[in-house]
Design an enzyme around this catalytic site. Structure first.
Site, PDB file in Angstrom:
ATOM      1  N   HIS A  42      24.055  -8.483 -22.077  1.00  0.00           N
ATOM      2  CA  HIS A  42      23.451  -7.335 -21.381  1.00  0.00           C
ATOM      3  C   HIS A  42      22.606  -7.897 -20.233  1.00  0.00           C
ATOM      4  O   HIS A  42      21.388  -8.019 -20.330  1.00  0.00           O
ATOM      5  CB  HIS A  42      22.588  -6.508 -22.332  1.00  0.00           C
ATOM      6  CG  HIS A  42      23.347  -5.953 -23.509  1.00  0.00           C
ATOM      7  ND1 HIS A  42      23.738  -6.740 -24.571  1.00  0.00           N
ATOM      8  CD2 HIS A  42      23.797  -4.698 -23.768  1.00  0.00           C
ATOM      9  CE1 HIS A  42      24.381  -5.978 -25.457  1.00  0.00           C
ATOM     10  NE2 HIS A  42      24.448  -4.752 -24.987  1.00  0.00           N
ATOM     11  N   SER A  99      17.143 -12.871 -16.622  1.00  0.00           N
ATOM     12  CA  SER A  99      17.725 -14.005 -17.335  1.00  0.00           C
ATOM     13  C   SER A  99      18.975 -14.585 -16.678  1.00  0.00           C
ATOM     14  O   SER A  99      19.148 -15.811 -16.710  1.00  0.00           O
ATOM     15  CB  SER A  99      17.995 -13.630 -18.798  1.00  0.00           C
ATOM     16  OG  SER A  99      18.561 -12.351 -18.910  1.00  0.00           O
ATOM     17  N   GLU A 117      27.632  -6.536 -17.866  1.00  0.00           N
ATOM     18  CA  GLU A 117      26.696  -5.458 -17.534  1.00  0.00           C
ATOM     19  C   GLU A 117      27.519  -4.192 -17.272  1.00  0.00           C
ATOM     20  O   GLU A 117      28.343  -4.163 -16.370  1.00  0.00           O
ATOM     21  CB  GLU A 117      25.841  -5.805 -16.316  1.00  0.00           C
ATOM     22  CG  GLU A 117      24.909  -4.697 -15.881  1.00  0.00           C
ATOM     23  CD  GLU A 117      24.057  -4.154 -17.024  1.00  0.00           C
ATOM     24  OE1 GLU A 117      24.051  -2.920 -17.220  1.00  0.00           O
ATOM     25  OE2 GLU A 117      23.385  -4.955 -17.709  1.00  0.00           O
ATOM     26  N   ASP A 139      31.372  -3.381 -22.240  1.00  0.00           N
ATOM     27  CA  ASP A 139      30.429  -3.552 -23.335  1.00  0.00           C
ATOM     28  C   ASP A 139      30.205  -5.039 -23.605  1.00  0.00           C
ATOM     29  O   ASP A 139      31.157  -5.816 -23.740  1.00  0.00           O
ATOM     30  CB  ASP A 139      30.978  -2.857 -24.581  1.00  0.00           C
ATOM     31  CG  ASP A 139      30.137  -3.118 -25.804  1.00  0.00           C
ATOM     32  OD1 ASP A 139      29.054  -2.523 -25.909  1.00  0.00           O
ATOM     33  OD2 ASP A 139      30.556  -3.940 -26.646  1.00  0.00           O
ATOM     34  N   ASP A 160      20.724  -9.462 -25.549  1.00  0.00           N
ATOM     35  CA  ASP A 160      19.482  -8.807 -25.122  1.00  0.00           C
ATOM     36  C   ASP A 160      19.746  -7.335 -24.796  1.00  0.00           C
ATOM     37  O   ASP A 160      19.579  -6.891 -23.668  1.00  0.00           O
ATOM     38  CB  ASP A 160      18.934  -9.554 -23.893  1.00  0.00           C
ATOM     39  CG  ASP A 160      17.639  -8.949 -23.369  1.00  0.00           C
ATOM     40  OD1 ASP A 160      16.962  -8.245 -24.134  1.00  0.00           O
ATOM     41  OD2 ASP A 160      17.334  -9.169 -22.181  1.00  0.00           O
TER      42      ASP A 160
END
Length: 257
Positions: A42, A99, A117, A139, A160
């Site tokens: 994510h 990140s 994403e 996903d 995350d």
């Protein structure tokens, strides 16, 4: 659900905890002359402007990276501060690295990166700063299952999610178990919020039962505003590298000080 946008929370206390440990691990892994893979389920947009209206609306960065810099929590030589310094030099004094960009700072030629994403606007923004990473508009859990074990096999995955989907708490232990079986040499890092209602505790207990040798690092901090449910940050690491436990304890001590 695609409503979550991290710009409202970028640089907050949870980011400080998460990114300080992530940067330390990336610095440790890239100190060896062996290629690695970086996976993130994510990723978000990767780059945030702390002077933006969205960031200023919540002011959460002041209690995170702002506090850390004002109180000199992390010396200039700390891996996170090195990464942030490089990002600011390129994008401006108000830039804050998510990140993906923290990881990109440490990645070398021969390393690989896979970033998922699903949010359309966040994915578009990520594409502008992700460098040579392979991007997935899907996903993140599905991406991780399809990519692992990656090439190179050495490396780490950051999980995350926003936890907007409440079923994440119930499904993540099985997901981590699946990835660990497929990629038994990978360092798997899960971030999770500490919540005032404690709903994350059952998930954490299941993870501890499945991975008794994993490292748990948790810090607590005041809610961003009265009534806000998040009161801390947790990091659960399967196959933590040597020395991470000591660095995690040091970071935890800063939050208690």
């Amino acid at each position: 659900m695609l409503s979550y946008q991290h710009i409202y929370h970028a640089g907050n206390a949870a980011d400080l905890h998460k990114h300080a440990l992530l940067a330390w691990v990336m610095d440790y892994l890239t100190a060896k002359d062996k290629p690695l893979s970086y996976l993130e389920t994510h990723a978000g947009r990767g780059l945030y402007d702390l002077s933006s209206d969205e960031a200023r609306k919540t002011g959460e960065a002041a209690a995170g990276i702002g506090r850390a810099e004002a109180q000199n929590w992390l010396a200039d030589g700390h891996p996170l501060m090195r990464a942030i310094g490089a990002i600011r030099a390129r994008y401006g004094a108000d830039a804050y690295a998510g990140s993906p960009l923290i990881a990109r700072h440490f990645l070398r030629k021969g390393d690989s990166a896979h970033l998922a994403e699903l949010h359309p606007a966040e994915h578009e923004a990520l594409a502008e700063v992700a460098g040579h990473a392979t991007l997935y508009k899907q996903d993140g859990f599905a991406m991780a299952r399809s990519v692992t074990p990656p090439t190179p096999r050495r490396g780490l995955m950051l999980v995350d999610p926003s936890y907007e989907v409440k079923s994440d708490y119930a499904e993540i232990p099985a997901f981590i178990g699946d990835i660990a079986r497929k990629w038994n040499v990978g360092t798997l890092i899960l971030w999770y919020p500490l919540l005032s209602d404690g709903r994350e505790r059952r998930m954490h207990k299941k993870l501890q039962g499945a991975f008794p040798d994993a490292l748990t690092s948790e810090v607590q901090f005041p809610p961003a505003k009265p009534g806000h449910g998040m009161v801390g940050s947790g990091m659960f690491t399967v196959n933590p590298p040597w020395g991470m436990a000591e660095e995690a304890a040091r970071i935890e001590g800063l939050f208690r000080g």
